[in-house]
Enzyme design. Structure first.
Site, PDB file in Angstrom:
ATOM      1  N   HIS A  82      26.713  20.269  34.020  1.00  0.00           N
ATOM      2  CA  HIS A  82      25.636  20.269  33.344  1.00  0.00           C
ATOM      3  C   HIS A  82      25.550  19.779  31.783  1.00  0.00           C
ATOM      4  O   HIS A  82      26.418  20.109  31.094  1.00  0.00           O
ATOM      5  CB  HIS A  82      25.075  21.728  33.378  1.00  0.00           C
ATOM      6  CG  HIS A  82      23.542  21.571  32.931  1.00  0.00           C
ATOM      7  ND1 HIS A  82      22.560  21.616  33.836  1.00  0.00           N
ATOM      8  CD2 HIS A  82      23.214  22.017  31.755  1.00  0.00           C
ATOM      9  CE1 HIS A  82      21.240  21.630  33.028  1.00  0.00           C
ATOM     10  NE2 HIS A  82      21.692  21.978  32.006  1.00  0.00           N
ATOM     11  N   ASP A 161      13.241  30.694  35.949  1.00  0.00           N
ATOM     12  CA  ASP A 161      13.367  29.659  35.030  1.00  0.00           C
ATOM     13  C   ASP A 161      12.411  28.411  34.656  1.00  0.00           C
ATOM     14  O   ASP A 161      11.782  28.248  33.811  1.00  0.00           O
ATOM     15  CB  ASP A 161      14.604  29.092  35.007  1.00  0.00           C
ATOM     16  CG  ASP A 161      14.998  27.869  34.118  1.00  0.00           C
ATOM     17  OD1 ASP A 161      15.008  28.375  32.984  1.00  0.00           O
ATOM     18  OD2 ASP A 161      15.192  26.839  34.360  1.00  0.00           O
ATOM     19  N   ARG A 168       7.966  28.199  27.484  1.00  0.00           N
ATOM     20  CA  ARG A 168       8.696  27.977  26.440  1.00  0.00           C
ATOM     21  C   ARG A 168       8.314  26.602  25.593  1.00  0.00           C
ATOM     22  O   ARG A 168       8.193  26.565  24.575  1.00  0.00           O
ATOM     23  CB  ARG A 168      10.285  27.957  26.762  1.00  0.00           C
ATOM     24  CG  ARG A 168      10.663  29.545  26.890  1.00  0.00           C
ATOM     25  CD  ARG A 168      12.164  29.409  27.512  1.00  0.00           C
ATOM     26  NE  ARG A 168      13.120  28.927  26.689  1.00  0.00           N
ATOM     27  CZ  ARG A 168      14.259  28.341  26.965  1.00  0.00           C
ATOM     28  NH1 ARG A 168      14.446  28.192  28.360  1.00  0.00           N
ATOM     29  NH2 ARG A 168      15.041  27.749  26.147  1.00  0.00           N
ATOM     30  N   SER A 183      18.675  30.142  31.079  1.00  0.00           N
ATOM     31  CA  SER A 183      18.053  29.068  31.647  1.00  0.00           C
ATOM     32  C   SER A 183      19.125  28.266  32.275  1.00  0.00           C
ATOM     33  O   SER A 183      18.975  27.940  33.442  1.00  0.00           O
ATOM     34  CB  SER A 183      17.212  28.291  30.669  1.00  0.00           C
ATOM     35  OG  SER A 183      16.752  26.848  31.003  1.00  0.00           O
ATOM     36  N   LYS A 187      20.569  28.568  36.652  1.00  0.00           N
ATOM     37  CA  LYS A 187      20.536  27.349  37.623  1.00  0.00           C
ATOM     38  C   LYS A 187      21.615  26.968  38.241  1.00  0.00           C
ATOM     39  O   LYS A 187      21.959  26.853  39.298  1.00  0.00           O
ATOM     40  CB  LYS A 187      19.758  26.146  36.962  1.00  0.00           C
ATOM     41  CG  LYS A 187      18.249  26.218  36.580  1.00  0.00           C
ATOM     42  CD  LYS A 187      17.806  25.177  36.041  1.00  0.00           C
ATOM     43  CE  LYS A 187      18.098  25.169  34.632  1.00  0.00           C
ATOM     44  NZ  LYS A 187      16.972  24.759  33.665  1.00  0.00           N
TER      45      LYS A 187
HETATM   46  N1  URA Z   1      18.045  22.873  29.537  1.00  0.00           N
HETATM   47  C1  URA Z   1      17.649  23.715  30.149  1.00  0.00           C
HETATM   48  O1  URA Z   1      18.045  23.748  31.463  1.00  0.00           O
HETATM   49  N2  URA Z   1      17.108  24.878  29.677  1.00  0.00           N
HETATM   50  C2  URA Z   1      16.770  25.014  28.380  1.00  0.00           C
HETATM   51  O2  URA Z   1      16.437  26.215  27.933  1.00  0.00           O
HETATM   52  C3  URA Z   1      17.445  23.935  27.666  1.00  0.00           C
HETATM   53  C4  URA Z   1      18.211  22.920  27.900  1.00  0.00           C
END
Ligand code: URA
Length: 441
Positions: A82, A161, A168, A183, A187
């Protein structure tokens, strides 16, 4: 329990219990906690922070707010990756085929572009015909058969999220380390891989502006993953300048294919190798030197490019474009962006380059905007390069000539040309694992 009291508790810097975090997150998902109370609470988190224990519990509650994918029907070690986001950040398209060609299973869910940053799913869809929404059965079958599938994130994954991120984004609560860590990791935990490599970008095109902030975020995410039984490592990579030369969806696919064919730009190639090597290390395939040799061989013998074509073909993509880029739909118009003075590009705000590319049509200004896959920017000169007045710094591509002026203004507003050459930034600043931080500069 009352949300009002929990907002007050966080405003006063108190640590929440699991029950309280469940009340907040589950209440927000089921609608009993309204947006305005959630916004107030998230702002209190930004201002007062969270302990590591609290962040880990928040992540767990968010991960369990949707499906928890069970990847056990896929044989072998599954490694995920990621990136916290960047401009010209096309590494997933390069490293996942390299790692899969070395025998590691890739069952990856990726995102779309966000703000000034691009997303892998949009880039993949620029290859005509490519499907990024596979059902679970097809996804698993493809990974078992050819070792790799990259698809869009299911709407049922980490539901909290999705809702929290949307709020946000409009309440100035994105750049908050516990909220970013929970966040991303909610995931990643829900997506089910055994090991996860995090690419934490840092610099003027990233959420984390300094190396120390990026290391702090990486340490939090590594701790959360380790606590949940996953093997996690993070590389802190530079985002003070875009990766490679191309920004925009099909432009980035072309440049990624160049790396897989062994003739990509040096910065992008090196970052991709370092990321791929760390994924192979997480999968336990050997020492760092052995993993590097494996990754380089997969490019040199063409097996990584072959794996990439197999993936696109399995997902319905027209792979002839990967061999012959002229088969991609091309932009109707282009404009050369000329240097207004002579000297070194001393700095160039990466976020502004990303925003210029969005203005050309390569990203979305609103959630429902259609992307123009052919739109974007090719950079001919980047930070540290010498440029003569009147020389082309970049070529812009768009489907509508009227888009060029505002994009050029945005692009040039972040450009600084000076007589002196800037100090060269490292490509990778540090590696963070459960054993600590290794700095490379
Ligand atoms: N990427 C994400 O998935 N969440 C965040 O809060 C910032 C970047």
């Amino acid at each position: 329990m009352r949300m009002y009291d929990l907002i007050t508790a966080k405003k006063n810097g108190r640590e929440h219990t699991r029950e309280e975090l469940e009340f907040i997150v589950n209440g927000f998902v089921n609608g009993s906690v309204p947006d305005y109370q959630m916004s107030a609470w998230m702002m209190a988190v930004c201002l007062k922070g969270m302990t590591d224990q609290e962040t880990a519990i928040l992540t767990d509650v968010m991960a369990h707010s949707g499906d928890m994918v069970d990847l056990s029907p896929i044989q072998g070690i599954k490694v995920d990756k990621h990136s916290t986001g960047g401009v010209g950040d096309k590494t997933t398209l390069v490293i996942t085929p390299i790692v899969a060609a070395c025998g590691v299973k890739i069952a990856k869910m990726s995102g779309r572009g966000l703000g000034h940053t691009g997303g892998t799913v949009d880039k993949m869809e620029s290859v005509p015909g490519t499907r990024t929404a596979l059902d679970q059965e097809e996804f698993f079958a493809q990974v078992n058969k050819i070792g790799i599938s990259v698809i869009g994130q299911s709407g049922h994954l980490a539901v909290a999220d999705k809702k929290m991120y949307a709020l946000r984004d409009v309440t100035a609560t994105v750049d908050c380390i516990p909220l970013i860590a929970s966040s991303i990791m909610s995931k990643k935990l829900a997506a089910g891989s055994d090991a996860i490599l995090l690419d934490v970008t840092c610099g003027n095109g990233a959420f984390m502006k300094t190396v120390d902030q990026a290391i702090e975020l990486a340490q939090k995410m590594v701790a959360i993953g380790t606590h949940n039984g996953r093997n996690v490592a993070a590389l802190i990579t530079d985002m003070d300048t875009p990766l490679g030369h191309n920004i925009g969806n099909s432009l980035e696919v072309m440049e990624s294919m160049e790396v897989l064919k062994g003739r990509g730009p040096a910065d992008l190639t090196e970052v991709c190798y370092q990321l791929a090597v760390n994924m192979l290390l997480l999968a336990g395939l050997g020492t760092e030197e052995e993993c590097r040799a494996m990754a380089e061989k997969a490019v040199a013998d063409g097996s990584a490019f072959e794996k990439c074509k197999q993936m696109f073909a399995a997902q319905g993509g027209d792979i002839s474009v990967l061999e012959d880029y002229s088969r991609f739909a091309s932009a109707r118009y282009s404009r050369e962006i000329l240097a207004e003075e002579t000297g070194y590009i001393y700095s160039h705000d990466t976020e502004k380059i990303g925003s210029a590319s969005v203005l050309l049509g390569a990203g979305r200004l609103t959630k429902t905007d259609e992307i123009d896959f052919a739109a974007g920017i090719t950079l001919h000169k980047k930070t540290g390069d010498y440029v003569e007045k009147g020389q082309s710094i970049a070529t812009f591509y768009a489907d509508d000539e009227a888009l060029f002026d505002s994009a050029e203004k945005m692009f040039k507003s972040g450009l600084v040309i000076k007589g002196e050459k800037p100090v060269e930034a490292p490509l990778v600043y540090a590696r963070v694992t459960k054993n600590g931080v290794e700095r490379f500069y």
